[in-house]
Motif scaffolding. Structure first.
Motif, PDB file in Angstrom:
ATOM      1  N   ALA A 138      -2.045   8.925  -5.922  1.00 48.24           N
ATOM      2  CA  ALA A 138      -3.207   7.995  -5.814  1.00 48.24           C
ATOM      3  C   ALA A 138      -4.440   8.066  -6.640  1.00 48.24           C
ATOM      4  N   TYR A 139      -4.785   9.311  -6.939  1.00 45.04           N
ATOM      5  CA  TYR A 139      -5.960   9.591  -7.516  1.00 45.04           C
ATOM      6  C   TYR A 139      -5.951   9.946  -9.106  1.00 45.04           C
ATOM      7  N   ASP A 151       2.339  12.154  -4.403  1.00 47.47           N
ATOM      8  CA  ASP A 151       1.438  11.173  -4.129  1.00 47.47           C
ATOM      9  C   ASP A 151       0.344  11.429  -5.202  1.00 47.47           C
ATOM     10  N   ASN A 202      -6.063  14.970  -2.182  1.00 44.25           N
ATOM     11  CA  ASN A 202      -7.028  14.543  -0.796  1.00 44.25           C
ATOM     12  C   ASN A 202      -6.722  15.399   0.307  1.00 44.25           C
ATOM     13  N   TYR A 254     -13.556  13.322  -3.595  1.00 47.26           N
ATOM     14  CA  TYR A 254     -14.054  14.328  -2.584  1.00 47.26           C
ATOM     15  C   TYR A 254     -14.713  15.416  -3.201  1.00 47.26           C
ATOM     16  N   SER A 289      -5.002   0.872  -4.900  1.00 48.08           N
ATOM     17  CA  SER A 289      -6.275   0.877  -4.117  1.00 48.08           C
ATOM     18  C   SER A 289      -7.488   1.714  -4.573  1.00 48.08           C
ATOM     19  N   LYS A 290      -7.277   3.029  -5.139  1.00 46.98           N
ATOM     20  CA  LYS A 290      -8.260   3.560  -5.751  1.00 46.98           C
ATOM     21  C   LYS A 290      -8.471   3.183  -6.972  1.00 46.98           C
ATOM     22  N   GLY A 343       0.841  -1.142   0.141  1.00 47.75           N
ATOM     23  CA  GLY A 343       0.081   0.007   0.027  1.00 47.75           C
ATOM     24  C   GLY A 343       0.822   1.174  -0.042  1.00 47.75           C
ATOM     25  N   SER A 344       0.368   2.157  -0.690  1.00 51.50           N
ATOM     26  CA  SER A 344       1.297   3.564  -0.604  1.00 51.50           C
ATOM     27  C   SER A 344       1.443   4.058   0.632  1.00 51.50           C
ATOM     28  N   LYS A 345       0.575   3.952   1.364  1.00 47.49           N
ATOM     29  CA  LYS A 345       0.981   4.560   2.709  1.00 47.49           C
ATOM     30  C   LYS A 345       1.925   4.017   3.550  1.00 47.49           C
ATOM     31  N   SER A 401      -0.904   3.824  -6.231  1.00 49.26           N
ATOM     32  CA  SER A 401      -1.672   2.901  -5.661  1.00 49.26           C
ATOM     33  C   SER A 401      -2.398   2.164  -6.367  1.00 49.26           C
ATOM     34  N   ILE A 419       5.004   5.922   2.071  1.00 44.66           N
ATOM     35  CA  ILE A 419       4.950   6.931   2.491  1.00 44.66           C
ATOM     36  C   ILE A 419       5.519   7.365   3.711  1.00 44.66           C
ATOM     37  N   ASN A 460       0.392  16.241  -3.537  1.00 42.96           N
ATOM     38  CA  ASN A 460      -0.505  15.201  -3.786  1.00 42.96           C
ATOM     39  C   ASN A 460      -1.557  15.763  -4.822  1.00 42.96           C
ATOM     40  N   ARG A 505      -3.895  -4.278  -0.147  1.00 45.85           N
ATOM     41  CA  ARG A 505      -2.725  -3.556   0.352  1.00 45.85           C
ATOM     42  C   ARG A 505      -1.504  -3.821  -0.950  1.00 45.85           C
ATOM     43  N   TYR A 542      -2.987  14.982   3.441  1.00 40.36           N
ATOM     44  CA  TYR A 542      -3.123  13.506   3.899  1.00 40.36           C
ATOM     45  C   TYR A 542      -2.314  13.351   4.965  1.00 40.36           C
TER      46      TYR A 542
HETATM   47  C1  LIG Z   1      -6.110   6.451  -0.271  1.00 35.63           C
HETATM   48  C2  LIG Z   1      -4.666   7.419  -0.500  1.00 35.63           C
HETATM   49  C3  LIG Z   1      -3.612   6.711  -0.850  1.00 35.63           C
HETATM   50  C4  LIG Z   1      -3.392   5.351  -0.802  1.00 35.63           C
HETATM   51  O1  LIG Z   1      -3.251   4.413   0.138  1.00 35.63           O
HETATM   52  P1  LIG Z   1      -2.899   2.789   0.161  1.00 35.63           P
HETATM   53  O2  LIG Z   1      -2.058   2.690   1.174  1.00 35.63           O
HETATM   54  O3  LIG Z   1      -2.070   2.794  -1.259  1.00 35.63           O
HETATM   55  O4  LIG Z   1      -4.353   2.480   0.420  1.00 35.63           O
HETATM   56  C5  LIG Z   1      -2.578   7.536  -0.750  1.00 35.63           C
HETATM   57  N1  LIG Z   1      -2.630   8.841  -0.723  1.00 35.63           N
HETATM   58  C6  LIG Z   1      -3.595   9.536  -0.509  1.00 35.63           C
HETATM   59  C7  LIG Z   1      -3.615  10.896  -0.448  1.00 35.63           C
HETATM   60  C8  LIG Z   1      -4.901   8.580  -0.481  1.00 35.63           C
HETATM   61  O5  LIG Z   1      -5.952   9.340  -0.071  1.00 35.63           O
END
Ligand SMILES: *Cc1c(COP(=O)(O)O)cnc(C)c1O
Length: 421
Positions: free
Chosen positions: A230-231, A228, A200, A347, A261-262, A124-126, A259, A129, A196, A270, A150
């Motif tokens: 992610a979106y 970042d 977000n 968002y 994820s999104k 997961g990118s979190k 990521s 990061i 980012n 993850r 974030y």
């Molecule tokens: C959702 C999100 C991520 C992605 O997180 P993962 O760990 O890859 O699930 C990364 N940066 C931002 C700003 C997010 O909102």
């Protein structure tokens, strides 16, 4: 304490025992530096209301409501049966996964990457990061962090012993940092800058000319850029957000986190990645190889399938989110809440009416309309005049939420009489 010491200080036996226990439980100072979790109060109120049987509609969660596309899950199930995937994975992932990531970046952004030096899969990118701070930040070191932002950008910095220097993202600058207003001394002293876009929580986007200025700023001040992204795949009205790495010179100064994820609705599996500057990637690899043992291989195969299989569902998901966005924006306008139309992200960042702060207004929405949103101040003090609605609420719940908003209207300015938590 051993028996002899125990006999010598029997009077203090009890006291020593307590002190010993106290010593065992002395948490590291760095934990004191983590700010209190801002959503505790709101989350507790939501839980209490739900326990009482109240129906709360949540617009507070940035997690796709729609499932992972089924071909990806199918691949995960099949590869999970293979005993070769039951063993420890490598920290830097399967070569096939790094190749799929490189190919995806080339196809999507025209960015060419060396799969062995410029690509690193993450849990997961979190995770990446958070750990990135350990590569550059030590006690007293400074990272430039967007506010609102974030939370992991600043928390990673703090856990590494460093200091976030907050860069305000303001509406008058389209929620982009104003480089001119960053003190020269801070820019020179800082080691790293977090960005980012699509953003977000504000939903703001950045175009290539902005990233050109980022590269220039990084060169002038000898800064590492961590973007970042992610979106980038969650976008509307035909808009295609760019990658920071599309700009010439970007790879000399920074990396981009991305990521699955999104994009593929895979938040629960993850898996993510960081791409770009080989030295920075190598530093993060060195940290990670001492801390984790990679991503379960069946999940890596699922990611390969996601990145290299059909991308059709992305447009389908975005069409659903866009419809939700438009419905929500329409009702926000009707009830007098100001919000810009986001071109990307999950968002809608809405201004709270005059006289309220973000937490007051969040409570009011919860108490009077049974609607949960995120108070903007949870993303930094610049977020205080805002609340965040997430579009990851299912269509029928969104419809119900809209009806509730329409039959409820914020009462006029209460002149700050509301209690602020
Ligand atoms: C959702 C999100 C991520 C992605 O997180 P993962 O760990 O890859 O699930 C990364 N940066 C931002 C700003 C997010 O909102």
């Amino acid at each position: 304490m051993d028996a002899k010491e125990g006999a010598a200080c029997c009077h203090f036996g009890v006291l020593n025992l307590i002190q010993d226990q106290g010593k065992l439980m002395q948490l590291a100072k760095r934990l004191d530096r983590l700010p209190p979790y801002l959503f505790v109060d709101i989350n507790q109120r939501i839980a209490e209301k739900r326990a009482k049987g109240e129906d709360i509609i949540s617009f507070a969660i940035g997690d796709p409501d729609l499932p992972t596309p089924s071909h990806i899950i199918e691949c995960l199930c099949q590869t999970a049966h293979d005993p070769a995937n039951h063993r420890y994975p490598e920290t830097n992932g399967l070569p096939k996964l790094r190749e799929a990531i490189a190919q995806w970046y080339e196809k999507r952004f025209g960015v060419v990457l060396d799969k062995d030096k410029e690509v690193l899969p993450l849990i997961g990118s979190k995770e990446g990061i958070g750990h990135m701070a350990l590569c550059f930040i030590g006690p007293g070191d400074i990272a430039l962090v967007p506010d609102p932002g974030y939370p992991v950008f600043s928390m990673g910095t703090i856990l590494a012993g460093g200091e976030p220097y907050y860069i305000p993202l303001r509406e008058e600058n389209d929620f982009l940092p104003d480089f001119e207003s960053i003190p020269e001394k801070m820019a020179n002293q800082a080691k790293l800058m977090w960005l980012n876009y699509p953003n977000n929580p504000t939903g703001a986007t950045a175009d290539l000319d902005f990233f050109v200025r980022v590269v220039d700023f990084a060169r002038r001040h000898n800064l590492v850029i961590c973007h970042d992204a992610a979106y980038t795949e969650v976008s509307f009205d035909g808009y295609r957000p760019p990658s920071f790495l599309q700009v010439p010179g970007s790879k000399e100064v920074g990396v981009e986190f991305h990521s699955l994820s999104k994009t593929y609705h895979m938040t629960g599996w993850r898996i993510g990645m960081v791409v770009g500057n080989a030295q920075i990637i190598d530093a993060l690899f060195r940290v990670k190889s001492n801390l984790d043992s990679g991503i379960p291989q069946a999940i890596q195969y699922a990611a390969i399938d996601a990145l290299s299989g059909s991308q059709d569902h992305i447009a389908e998901h975005n069409a659903i989110l866009q419809r939700r966005r438009d419905k929500l924006l329409k009702v926000l306008k009707e009830i007098g809440l100001e919000a810009k139309t986001p071109r990307a992200s999950f968002y809608v960042w809405a201004k709270v009416p005059q006289g309220y702060r973000s937490v007051d207004f969040t409570r009011k929405l919860l108490d009077e309309a049974g609607i949960a949103v995120t108070p903007g101040v949870g993303y930094g003090k610049e977020g205080d005049g805002y609340i965040r609605f997430s579009l990851t609420t299912s269509d029928d719940r969104l419809e119900q939420g809209i009806n509730r908003l329409l039959s409820w209207r914020p009462s006029p300015d209460k002149g700050g009489a509301l209690v602020v938590v």
